[in-house]
Structure formats: C-alpha cells, structure tokens
Motif scaffolding. Sequence first.
Motif, PDB file in Angstrom:
ATOM      1  N   LEU A   9       0.962  -1.232  -0.199  1.00 16.98           N
ATOM      2  CA  LEU A   9      -0.196   0.039   0.082  1.00 16.98           C
ATOM      3  C   LEU A   9       1.049   1.059  -0.097  1.00 16.98           C
ATOM      4  O   LEU A   9       0.472   2.369  -0.180  1.00 16.98           O
ATOM      5  N   PHE A  10       1.954   1.031   0.478  1.00 18.36           N
ATOM      6  CA  PHE A  10       2.869   2.213   0.648  1.00 18.36           C
ATOM      7  C   PHE A  10       4.229   2.173  -0.132  1.00 18.36           C
ATOM      8  O   PHE A  10       4.854   3.174  -0.425  1.00 18.36           O
ATOM      9  N   LYS A  11       4.599   1.147  -0.573  1.00 16.16           N
ATOM     10  CA  LYS A  11       5.977   0.942  -1.181  1.00 16.16           C
ATOM     11  C   LYS A  11       5.836   1.105  -2.865  1.00 16.16           C
ATOM     12  O   LYS A  11       7.020   0.956  -3.475  1.00 16.16           O
ATOM     13  N   GLY A  12       4.683   0.804  -3.165  1.00 15.76           N
ATOM     14  CA  GLY A  12       4.383   0.780  -4.716  1.00 15.76           C
ATOM     15  C   GLY A  12       5.116  -0.112  -5.402  1.00 15.76           C
ATOM     16  O   GLY A  12       5.486  -0.112  -6.834  1.00 15.76           O
ATOM     17  N   ARG A  13       5.245  -1.329  -4.984  1.00 21.15           N
ATOM     18  CA  ARG A  13       5.521  -2.688  -5.504  1.00 21.15           C
ATOM     19  C   ARG A  13       4.966  -3.897  -5.039  1.00 21.15           C
ATOM     20  O   ARG A  13       4.297  -3.786  -3.935  1.00 21.15           O
ATOM     21  N   SER A  14       5.157  -4.759  -5.725  1.00 19.13           N
ATOM     22  CA  SER A  14       4.349  -5.990  -5.345  1.00 19.13           C
ATOM     23  C   SER A  14       4.832  -6.795  -4.142  1.00 19.13           C
ATOM     24  O   SER A  14       6.132  -6.765  -3.889  1.00 19.13           O
ATOM     25  N   VAL A  15       4.138  -7.372  -3.400  1.00 17.12           N
ATOM     26  CA  VAL A  15       4.650  -7.971  -1.868  1.00 17.12           C
ATOM     27  C   VAL A  15       5.894  -9.055  -2.405  1.00 17.12           C
ATOM     28  O   VAL A  15       6.686  -9.267  -1.522  1.00 17.12           O
ATOM     29  N   ILE A  16       5.442  -9.955  -3.341  1.00 17.46           N
ATOM     30  CA  ILE A  16       6.174 -11.087  -3.441  1.00 17.46           C
ATOM     31  C   ILE A  16       7.478 -10.383  -4.102  1.00 17.46           C
ATOM     32  O   ILE A  16       8.708 -11.040  -3.605  1.00 17.46           O
ATOM     33  N   GLU A  17       7.694  -9.382  -4.829  1.00 14.53           N
ATOM     34  CA  GLU A  17       8.929  -8.869  -5.165  1.00 14.53           C
ATOM     35  C   GLU A  17       9.632  -8.191  -3.842  1.00 14.53           C
ATOM     36  O   GLU A  17      10.896  -8.527  -3.812  1.00 14.53           O
TER      37      GLU A  17
END
Length: 368
Positions: free
Chosen positions: A121-129
Amino acid sequence: MGLYILRRILLIIPTLWVIITVNFFIVQVAPGGPVDQAIAEARGIRSNMSMERISGAGQKETGEETDYSGEKTRSMYRGARGLDVETINEIEKRFGFDRPIHVRYANMLKDYLLFDFGDSLFKGRSVIELILERMPISISLGLWTTLAVYLISIPLGIRKAVRDGSRFDRWTSVAVVFGNAIPSFLFAILLIVLFAGGSFLKIFPLRGLVSTNWKELSFGMKILDYFWHLILPLAAMLIGGFASLTLLTKNSFMDEIGKQYVMTARAKGLSDKRVLFGHVFRNAMLIIIAGFPGAFIGMLFTSSLIIETIFSLNGLGLLGFEAVMQRDYPVIFGTLYISTLLGLFLGLVSDLMYTIVDPRIDFESRAT
C-alpha cells in the motif's frame, strides 16, 4: 512413513487457514489502519491549505464540525471529520476498503492459494517482489547463525556434560552465563564501537551485506566480502543463542548419562566413547533436534529484527516491522503467510530428523 508425511502435509492447509483467518480479522478491526492514516494526511493537507479561507466557517457554535459544503460528514472513521464523503470514498477505494470485509477475506484466500499477495500500500511494489528481494538477507542471517550456534553449542555442551564439575566446566559456565545475560542488540552496539569505527578500530563494515563494488569483484573475493560483512551481525545474534543451546545440550546429556542403560553398557565393558556416541547421543539429541525449526524461524523472522535495524540490513524482519507500523496489510499478511508456511514445513522436517537420529521412532505406527 509415507502416509504420515502425507497427513502432515494435508494438516498444513487447515493450520495455515486458521492462522491467516484469525490474524486477518484481528488486523481489520484494529484502529489506525491505512485508511485512517490517509484520512489524517488528507485532513491535515486540507486544513493547512484552507485555514485562512474557511476561518471558522466550518464549525458551528456547538463545536460540531462540517465539511466545506456545509453538510455534516458521516463516516465510521474518527479522523474523517472535516472531509467530504467523496474524498473518504476515494480513499477507501484506493486501499480496497470499499468492499465488505467478507468479500475482502474471500478474495484474499483465493489470491493466496495462487501466491498472489497483491501490492504494497505504501511502497509501490508487489509484495512478492519485496519478499524475494529481502529473503536472501534474512536467510543468510538465520541459516548461518543457526548453523554456527549448533556447531559451537553441541560439542561444547557434550564436553561440559562429560567433564561436569571440572575446571573446564566452571570457566565455560561463566562464559555461557555472561553470554546469556547480554542482550544481542547491546552486544551489537559494543561490536560496532570496538570494531566498526565507533571509537576504536575500523575493521568491519557497518552497513549492508556486501560492498558497493561487489559486482566488480572476482568470485573468491565476493565470498570473502560476503562473510566479511556477516561477521558482526552473526556474532551479535550468536551470543544469546549459543548460551541457551549449550545449557540445553549439557543438561540433556547429563540426564541420559545418569540413566540405568548407561550403567549397564559400562558394566558390559564398553568404552566411554562408545557409550557416549553409540547410546547416549541419539537419545540426548532428540530434544535438541526438535528445537531446530523453531530456532531457525526465530533467527529468520524475529531475532534478526533488531540486528537488521542496527546494521542497516533490509531483511524480512525489518520489512514486517515496517509493515506493522504503517498498517501495510498486504505486506503483513504476505510475510505472515510465508513465515507460517516455512515453520510448518520445517516442523515436518524436524519429525523426519527424529527418525534419522533414532530409527526406532515410527510416527506412522503411533498415529494408527
């Protein structure tokens, strides 16, 4: 043994489901979620931009706040007063909270079956990445620390048990108690002060797991550089773990050495070495092997958190902590899902290790 392994694998599914479900509903009802944070931020920006323009027009004599159109804002969020409904709905939609909780829960389960954890929600990247990026650091800390703890503590504990009451046992006990009494984060700070340029020597690097020019180094130098950066973090994590495992090993062997079967084996003329490693070892090691998965998971996800912060290592522990502080739900549940899954599979590995150490143990016959 095959049926037992199959049953354990099938048991992983409901166990994982219960853990994820309980944590999902606990987190959903906890205050201060991402919507609340976004509303507080939006309200602060709106207030700063319009403070002079509204000059008290948005507040009645009774103290009841209104939005800028003069209509009362109705919302379940405490910090939403002063914002119009459209802004709140837009924020909820941005974070996926415009849908009912049971719909969000069903969608989460469906996505997690496919290992789709969504985007942060805050880092702008997928969680798996994010998890794959930080996993090598946490595995490095957890794996090498656990191996070092076991390689030091087991031989030391066995020797202390064999030479119980000797001078060696006494002075090593002082070192063990000293190590057990010092928190790992305090020892980490001491190592930095002494060996990382704090006040004395500057031998080891302070930040990161590799040097900035790591890609330019040869293969051999890459390995040396990697372990050079690991020395201080591993030493800090090692001090508490080796103390507790050493005492556990000593007490376990002392308990077995005093049993009747050991006296019988000695009476038959067997040497002390054969009695120790042929009879005592596999019985005393059972409790130690049982703690291996928990020790590894603890090093991987919890014990490394403070060490990762002190040495600026972006591992899973630090990622999970930041996610909890920010209420980054996709990252929270993604790291929880991975850590729980690893823990359950390592529990199965622990049972298999039981049978390797002591072939007399048969979990399948016990289950029937």
